[in-house]
Scaffold this motif. Structure first.
Motif: not given
Length: 477
Positions: A239-253, A255-267
């Protein structure tokens, strides 16, 4: 210490339970299903091994299949594809799947083997394995959503976006049907329920890839709401990986960074598979480049090269093993065929000898037969010339390679504005030379070769999830 204690407690309780009363096959299957997949590692594999031994003792073959396949899937998640194939091969070797085997066991065997072949880039084999169980899955929401979800992933890799979208839509709808009937089902599993929420996030990602932002937003918001209801790392990651992609395209960087950090921690903490880490690192590079943080982008670029190198090496080992297995099967067939040919030749020679022997005594003539053997002389073929020139780093290499593989250079030039030296480097990759080999032949360092590979990926727009060697092979199809 606590983990060891809990593990011992689990084994003791399972041991006591197995001897105090005869466990049912369904109860053991439920234990296997409810072992957390997303966070599973060596301790969980030991637990499953113990359950498999009980299943074997009780002659619960379906349960044995589930145990081996669960272990295979855990190893696949942790990027040990060699062991993953080993455990699926055990199912075949022990002949656990027969005409009486429960369909769920057959279904998991086909889907997991399909997933492993997909990971190696063997998409035709992956699709064939899914097709073999598709008819029996019809009308069963649980099996249908899993099947369509996997079809969608393969179609997406093949760049058949419309097919992928339709498959994700079906997976989404069938997963909702499954959840609606979940409370009325006799066989329940928390992991099965949690897994059924994932197609929502994947559907949002598909709409995002196709540039349909409004549709993507609807499903990503639904996926985020679902993620709050289900405390499961796999749901949170996807969910976070796709949320990050969405916010990145929506230019809300932010929020995108927040979700990518969640993904990175889990990975990092739960997924050893390089594929999970590659997806996050690739998105972090794009994010920091867009934010103008060059140092952070460069750091993750170097990290991506390391991860890609490890992944390529591991996949190459497994491809070699599969090729060796296929070659052994082909050798077996060839040996059988040769035996038959030798038998026929022996019979013909025996008959010819009898005829000649009879003719000799009848005519009282001597017949001298001088056998002659014509051995064709083979020159080194063009491929051998090309590989020799490559190993010598000869300036004639690219010219001879273009003779060997006509149209290669032209297709690359159409794809990107490349220099001759870059085209020659692409030719090395097309010939399946490893990073280490290329470094040796061109008298450069392994790091330099890795950097060149990364720059070429960027120039040629090769997706992060696509194997470089497979991309060049597909180019000439």
């Amino acid at each position: 210490m606590i983990t060891k204690f809990l593990s011992c407690l689990f084994f003791f309780s399972l041991f006591f339970y197995s001897f105090s009363q005869r466990p049912t096959e369904q109860s053991l299957k439920n234990i296997i299903f409810d072992i957390g997949f997303s966070t599973a590692g060596s301790n969980e594999i030991k637990k499953i091994d113990r359950i498999i031994s009980i299943c074997h003792r009780e002659n619960y073959k379906d349960c044995e299949v589930f145990g081996y396949l669960k272990i295979a899937n855990i190893y696949n998640k942790n990027n040990d594809i060699k062991k993953a194939f080993y455990y699926t091969d055990l199912v075949e070797k022990k002949k656990l799947i027969t005409s009486d085997t429960d369909f769920e066991a057959v279904f998991y065997f086909h889907t997991i083997r399909s997933l492993l072949h997909q990971k190696l880039g063997e998409r035709i084999k992956a699709l064939k394995l899914l097709d073999e169980v598709a008819v029996r899955a019809k009308g069963k929401p649980y099996f249908e959503y899993l099947l369509e979800w996997q079809y969608a992933g393969i179609y997406n890799e093949m760049n058949e976006k419309d097919k992928a979208l339709e498959a994700y839509k079906k997976a989404y709808l069938e997963s909702k049907k499954y959840r609606e009937n979940y409370h009325s089902e006799s066989e329940k599993s928390k992991n099965k329920l949690a897994n059924s929420y994932k197609p929502t996030a994947y559907l949002s990602g598909m709409y995002l890839e196709m540039g349909k932002m409004d549709s993507a937003r609807i499903y990503i918001e639904e996926a985020l709401r679902n993620g709050k209801k289900i405390d499961e790392k796999g749901i949170q990651y996807i969910t976070s990986i796709y949320a990050a992609k969405y916010y990145f395209k929506a230019n809300d960087l932010i929020k995108a960074q927040h979700h990518l950090w969640i993904c990175k921690s889990i990975a990092v903490h739960y997924y050893k598979s390089e594929n999970y880490q590659k997806a996050v690192i690739g998105d972090l590079i794009n994010l920091y480049e867009k934010m103008g943080e060059k140092d952070s982008a460069d750091y993750y670029s170097r990290q991506l090269l390391t991860v890609q190198s490890i992944n390529d090496a591991q996949n190459k080992v497994q491809r070699d093993l599969l090729d060796e297995k296929q070659a052994a099967e082909e050798r077996g067939k060839t040996e059988e065929k040769n035996k038959l040919i030798y038998l026929c030749v022996a019979l013909l020679l025996s008959m010819a000898f009898i005829v000649l022997y009879f003719f000799y005594f009848k005519k009282r003539k001597s017949i001298n037969v001088v056998p002659t053997e014509i051995v064709p002389v083979r020159n080194n073929d063009l491929f051998e010339q090309v590989t020799t020139l490559a190993k010598e780093n000869s300036p004639e290499f690219l010219t001879r390679f273009n003779d060997y593989c006509p149209g290669f250079s032209e297709k690359l030039v159409k794809a990107a504005d490349l220099k001759n030296s870059e085209i020659a480097f692409c030719a090395f990759l097309y010939l399946n030379f490893s990073t280490k080999d290329i470094a040796a032949y061109t008298y450069t360092s392994v790091r330099t070769v890795q950097t060149k590979k990364y720059r070429l990926r960027k120039k040629l727009n090769i997706p992060n999830e696509t194997d470089t060697y497979i991309w060049f092979r597909d180019l000439m199809k």
